[in-house]
Design an enzyme around this catalytic site. Structure first.
Site, PDB file in Angstrom:
ATOM      1  N   SER A  47       0.841  -1.218   0.000  1.00 42.30           N
ATOM      2  CA  SER A  47       0.000   0.000   0.000  1.00 42.30           C
ATOM      3  C   SER A  47       0.868   1.256   0.000  1.00 42.30           C
ATOM      4  O   SER A  47       0.599   2.211  -0.731  1.00 42.30           O
ATOM      5  CB  SER A  47      -0.907   0.026   1.230  1.00 42.30           C
ATOM      6  OG  SER A  47      -1.879  -0.973   1.137  1.00 42.30           O
ATOM      7  N   SER A 189     -13.272   2.183   2.135  1.00 44.99           N
ATOM      8  CA  SER A 189     -12.291   1.843   1.102  1.00 44.99           C
ATOM      9  C   SER A 189     -11.204   2.909   1.034  1.00 44.99           C
ATOM     10  O   SER A 189     -11.457   4.056   0.698  1.00 44.99           O
ATOM     11  CB  SER A 189     -12.963   1.721  -0.268  1.00 44.99           C
ATOM     12  OG  SER A 189     -11.965   1.699  -1.272  1.00 44.99           O
ATOM     13  N   ASP A 339      -7.519  -7.704   4.434  1.00 43.43           N
ATOM     14  CA  ASP A 339      -6.515  -8.477   3.687  1.00 43.43           C
ATOM     15  C   ASP A 339      -5.978  -9.673   4.488  1.00 43.43           C
ATOM     16  O   ASP A 339      -5.351 -10.568   3.914  1.00 43.43           O
ATOM     17  CB  ASP A 339      -5.341  -7.580   3.280  1.00 43.43           C
ATOM     18  CG  ASP A 339      -5.765  -6.552   2.235  1.00 43.43           C
ATOM     19  OD1 ASP A 339      -6.803  -6.760   1.569  1.00 43.43           O
ATOM     20  OD2 ASP A 339      -5.060  -5.531   2.088  1.00 43.43           O
ATOM     21  N   ARG A 412      -3.381 -13.917  -2.085  1.00 42.93           N
ATOM     22  CA  ARG A 412      -3.596 -14.136  -0.643  1.00 42.93           C
ATOM     23  C   ARG A 412      -4.190 -15.520  -0.359  1.00 42.93           C
ATOM     24  O   ARG A 412      -3.966 -16.090   0.706  1.00 42.93           O
ATOM     25  CB  ARG A 412      -4.446 -13.012  -0.043  1.00 42.93           C
ATOM     26  CG  ARG A 412      -3.746 -11.646  -0.161  1.00 42.93           C
ATOM     27  CD  ARG A 412      -4.162 -10.654   0.874  1.00 42.93           C
ATOM     28  NE  ARG A 412      -3.783  -9.301   0.468  1.00 42.93           N
ATOM     29  CZ  ARG A 412      -2.565  -8.763   0.616  1.00 42.93           C
ATOM     30  NH1 ARG A 412      -1.596  -9.455   1.186  1.00 42.93           N
ATOM     31  NH2 ARG A 412      -2.313  -7.534   0.200  1.00 42.93           N
TER      32      ARG A 412
HETATM   33  C1  S3P Z   1      -5.753  -1.064  -0.170  1.00 44.96           C
HETATM   34  C2  S3P Z   1      -7.023  -0.979   0.332  1.00 44.96           C
HETATM   35  C3  S3P Z   1      -7.895  -2.140   0.513  1.00 44.96           C
HETATM   36  C4  S3P Z   1      -7.093  -3.438   0.507  1.00 44.96           C
HETATM   37  C5  S3P Z   1      -6.125  -3.503  -0.630  1.00 44.96           C
HETATM   38  C6  S3P Z   1      -5.133  -2.338  -0.558  1.00 44.96           C
HETATM   39  C7  S3P Z   1      -4.964   0.172  -0.324  1.00 44.96           C
HETATM   40  O1  S3P Z   1      -8.843  -2.192  -0.538  1.00 44.96           O
HETATM   41  O2  S3P Z   1      -7.956  -4.544   0.474  1.00 44.96           O
HETATM   42  O3  S3P Z   1      -5.394  -4.717  -0.614  1.00 44.96           O
HETATM   43  O4  S3P Z   1      -3.742   0.099  -0.512  1.00 44.96           O
HETATM   44  O5  S3P Z   1      -5.562   1.250  -0.248  1.00 44.96           O
HETATM   45  P1  S3P Z   1     -10.200  -1.317  -0.514  1.00 44.96           P
HETATM   46  O6  S3P Z   1      -9.863   0.109  -0.667  1.00 44.96           O
HETATM   47  O7  S3P Z   1     -10.995  -1.850  -1.671  1.00 44.96           O
HETATM   48  O8  S3P Z   1     -10.852  -1.623   0.800  1.00 44.96           O
END
Ligand code: S3P
Length: 453
Positions: A47, A189, A339, A412
């Site tokens: 991220s 999100s 995750d 995953r």
């Molecule tokens: C992420 C946000 C999450 C997560 C993804 C990475 C990010 O998704 O599941 O693996 O880096 O902002 P969502 O924004 O769809 O919840």
């Protein structure tokens, strides 16, 4: 003297970017282990790497990152930003150097390939919507099934024009000057939040994003590190645009979502002991440590430091002889752990009281339908499991046997069941094991290093 190879050349060479990942599937045999022991330093957080890569490519100047994510997803972000005029080089010491476009991307008629990466597609859309030009974003088969209405709505409210394909990618963005909005995200999100903030960064007026639950806040912290001003309180973030970004130098903390597989593996073996250093411990990402503690693992956090506003530290996990208890994951906790839920569900049979997961409907629209695939693969290993629209009940006190695992091409799922396989009776074959490289190419090698057999 020859300079370092441009990253684009590396991207073409790697078997993990774009189509080859899904045409050349591989299998990996995982043998049971007696224990999990050792110490590891994990590659950079996915991220954070997405955000650093994207913001550096948009900023003015040359940024440099050590321990940048080695995953194919972050390579997709860098490749897209290269196609938009940024320059990216991998240096001899492994660092990634990004020269930014100083706030104005180069329009391209070529589709931008986001590969398997939802983060790339959703976040880059926010970056591009205020830019002059027409942009097309495409992804692989899995990404082309994932919901994109969630970014079309706020970006259109700001005045952009987005054309989706039945709610999915390919996406065409007709970019141009936007107007600021006050937007409440309908589902938690971080990707959607970031999409709106990146559009707000370039838009006259104050854009506000409100969320019922604070999702991972790497974008807020990274935007500030790159020089942006934003204000936030418990439920909203405000950004007054337009603002410029400057280059930074940073070490990316180890990925706690990758660490989850090793922490889960250690927690199922009484007597295990594992140390993970330089690990990202941002509080919006670290709920797993609380759940593992509730389950009965012993976790110590040492050497906590702040780097570019991200917490980084060393985590030591020891599993106690009594084994794991039970856990219930629902409400906001399910969103924070989204995750990590596949691996928690995969080790749940080894707990005494089981793990119950609810309010995790989002799992169905990740790289695969993770609820369905976790249930299918647990059953293949002989476990009893009850599937719900928004979660799973996995009873405890169950023994698993080796089986053939269908990863569905989902990184995953492949890694979660490699962990479950460590305590199963007999060998387990992970189909589509190469998908681990989406976030964590080193996974199977590191697992072999710490699995005591
Ligand atoms: C992420 C946000 C999450 C997560 C993804 C990475 C990010 O998704 O599941 O693996 O880096 O902002 P969502 O924004 O769809 O919840």
């Amino acid at each position: 003297m020859q300079g370092p190879a441009p990253l684009s050349a590396k991207l073409v060479e790697t078997p993990f970017s774009g189509a080859p990942l899904h045409t050349a599937t591989q299998e990996r045999l995982v043998r049971p282990a007696r224990n999990v022991l050792g110490s590891l330093r994990l590659p950079g957080d996915k991220s954070i790497s997405h955000r650093y890569g994207m913001l550096a490519a948009f900023a003015e100047g040359v940024s440099r990152f050590t321990n940048f994510s080695t995953g194919a997803d972050c390579a997709s972000t860098l490749a897209c930003m290269q196609a938009l005029g940024a320059s990216v080089r991998k240096l001899d010491d492994g660092a990634v150097e990004v020269t930014g476009v100083a706030g104005r991307v180069t329009p391209t008629s070529q589709p931008l390939d986001c590969g398997n990466s939802g983060s790339t597609m959703r976040m880059i859309s926010g970056l591009l919507a205020p830019q002059e030009g027409t942009f097309t974003l495409v992804g692989d088969e899995s990404l082309s099934r994932r919901p994109m209405e969630r970014i079309r709505k706020p970006l259109e409210a700001m005045g952009a024009r987005l054309t989706l394909t039945e709610g999915h990618a390919p996406i065409t963005i007709q970019g141009g000057a936007l107007k600021a909005i006050d937007y409440t995200t309908p589902v938690p999100s971080a990707q959607v939040k970031t999409c709106v903030l990146l559009a707000g960064l370039q838009t006259e007026g104050t854009t506000i994003v409100r969320e019922a639950l604070r999702t991972r806040d790497h974008s807020e912290l990274a935007l500030r590190a790159f020089g942006a001003v934003l204000t936030r309180n418990l439920e909203s973030i405000s950004i007054a645009g337009p603002q410029k970004l400057h280059a930074i130098e940073a070490a990316v903390p180890g990925d706690i979502s990758s660490a989850a597989f090793f922490l889960a593996a250690a927690s199922i073996f009484p007597g295990s002991s594992l140390v993970l250093d330089a690990l990202g411990l941002n509080p919006t990402r670290a709920a797993l440590l609380d759940v593992l503690t509730t389950l009965g693992a012993h976790i110590a956090v040492l050497d906590l430091e702040e780097k570019n506003a991200e917490l980084v530290g060393t985590v030591q996990i020891t599993a106690l002889p009594d084994g794991l208890r039970s856990a219930e994951i629902s409400g906001g906790l399910a969103a924070q752990l989204i995750d990590e839920l596949p691996v928690l569900a995969a080790i749940a049979p080894y707990t005494a009281g089981g793990i119950r997961i609810r309010d995790a409907r989002e799992l169905r629209v990740k790289e695969s339908d993770r609820i369905a695939l976790v249930a299918k693969n647990l059953r293949a290993m002989g476990a009893e499991v009850e599937e719900f629209e928004d979660g799973l009940d996995v009873p405890g006190g169950q023994k698993l046997h080796g089986a053939t695992i269908d990863s569905g091409g989902d990184h995953r799922i492949a890694m979660a069941f490699a962990v479950a396989a460590l305590r199963a009776e007999g060998e387990t074959l992970i189909q589509g094991s190469e998908s681990a490289a989406i976030s964590f190419p080193e996974f199977f090698d590191l697992l072999d290093m710490v699995a005591d057999r």
